[in-house]
Scaffold this active site. Structure first.
Site, PDB file in Angstrom:
ATOM      1  N   HIS A   1      36.689  40.165  36.461  1.00  0.00           N
ATOM      2  CA  HIS A   1      35.035  40.884  36.402  1.00  0.00           C
ATOM      3  C   HIS A   1      35.997  42.794  36.166  1.00  0.00           C
ATOM      4  O   HIS A   1      37.268  43.214  36.826  1.00  0.00           O
ATOM      5  CB  HIS A   1      34.165  41.217  37.542  1.00  0.00           C
ATOM      6  CG  HIS A   1      34.487  41.322  38.332  1.00  0.00           C
ATOM      7  ND1 HIS A   1      34.965  40.226  39.346  1.00  0.00           N
ATOM      8  CD2 HIS A   1      34.555  41.928  39.635  1.00  0.00           C
ATOM      9  CE1 HIS A   1      35.722  40.954  40.260  1.00  0.00           C
ATOM     10  NE2 HIS A   1      35.125  41.764  40.365  1.00  0.00           N
ATOM     11  N   GLN A   2      35.172  43.856  34.623  1.00  0.00           N
ATOM     12  CA  GLN A   2      36.359  44.683  34.357  1.00  0.00           C
ATOM     13  C   GLN A   2      35.078  45.669  35.372  1.00  0.00           C
ATOM     14  O   GLN A   2      33.502  45.028  34.712  1.00  0.00           O
ATOM     15  CB  GLN A   2      36.493  45.003  33.997  1.00  0.00           C
ATOM     16  CG  GLN A   2      36.178  45.931  32.945  1.00  0.00           C
ATOM     17  CD  GLN A   2      37.266  46.778  32.739  1.00  0.00           C
ATOM     18  OE1 GLN A   2      38.418  46.463  33.014  1.00  0.00           O
ATOM     19  NE2 GLN A   2      37.475  48.257  32.585  1.00  0.00           N
TER      20      GLN A   2
END
Length: 187
Positions: free
Chosen positions: A146-147
């Site tokens: 996840h960014q």
């Protein structure tokens, strides 16, 4: 312990920590609940992964802001700041090099759009963007990439989390999600 029964002995802070060096330290004991694993999956399987379950539910309940073909955007349940978003693939993958070229492109495009929408709705002064790859790097859920898209404002770091064990967020997550989703451009 003190000689009387008034409570624990107060010990000056300078008696804790490493020997003298040139670094200041900011102790954040409130983060121990998160570090200790509250609400973390029991294992790294798809069945335990909240990021794999979220897309199958209602967008408002899951705090989903926008959906793409291969990635989606969700509010962070444990935000550093208001409008702290995460962009992630639907596919359960942990390592950035394991993304397909189309997933990589969509993740980048959704990150750019997330920044544009947050700028439009909340007018931050800047952003922190990043991926924590692996538990040792700080990934709360290392099994699903996840960014982070964290908006920042001048003076947004304050004493409340440290002293008051309180994070000051001026808006409920559901309201933040609704505002960002409404401002998200149509696909």
């Amino acid at each position: 312990m003190p000689d009387d029964a008034t409570g624990p002995e107060l010990v000056p802070a300078d008696r804790f920590g490493p020997p003298e060096d040139d670094m200041d330290r900011l102790w954040t004991p409130h983060r121990m609940v998160y570090i200790g694993g509250q609400d973390k999956p029991a294992d790294s399987s798809v069945a335990q992964c909240p990021f794999c379950r979220i897309p199958g539910g209602d967008d408002a309940d899951g705090l989903v802001v926008a959906r793409g073909a291969e990635c989606y955007v969700v509010l962070n349940l444990y935000p550093y700041n208001s409008a702290h978003l995460m962009v992630l693939p639907y596919r359960h993958v942990s390592d950035y090099p394991d993304l397909t070229p189309s997933e990589t492109t969509e993740l980048a495009t959704l990150t750019q759009t997330a920044m544009q929408v947050v700028r439009q709705v909340y007018a931050p002064a800047g952003f922190n963007l990043g991926m924590n790859q692996g538990e040792v790097a700080g990934a709360g859920i290392a099994a699903h990439l996840h960014q982070h898209v964290v908006p920042r404002w001048l003076g947004d770091a304050n004493f409340l989390p440290v002293v008051g064990r309180t994070k000051s967020l001026p808006e409920l997550l559901a309201d933040t999600r609704a505002r960002l989703a409404a401002a998200w451009p149509a696909a």
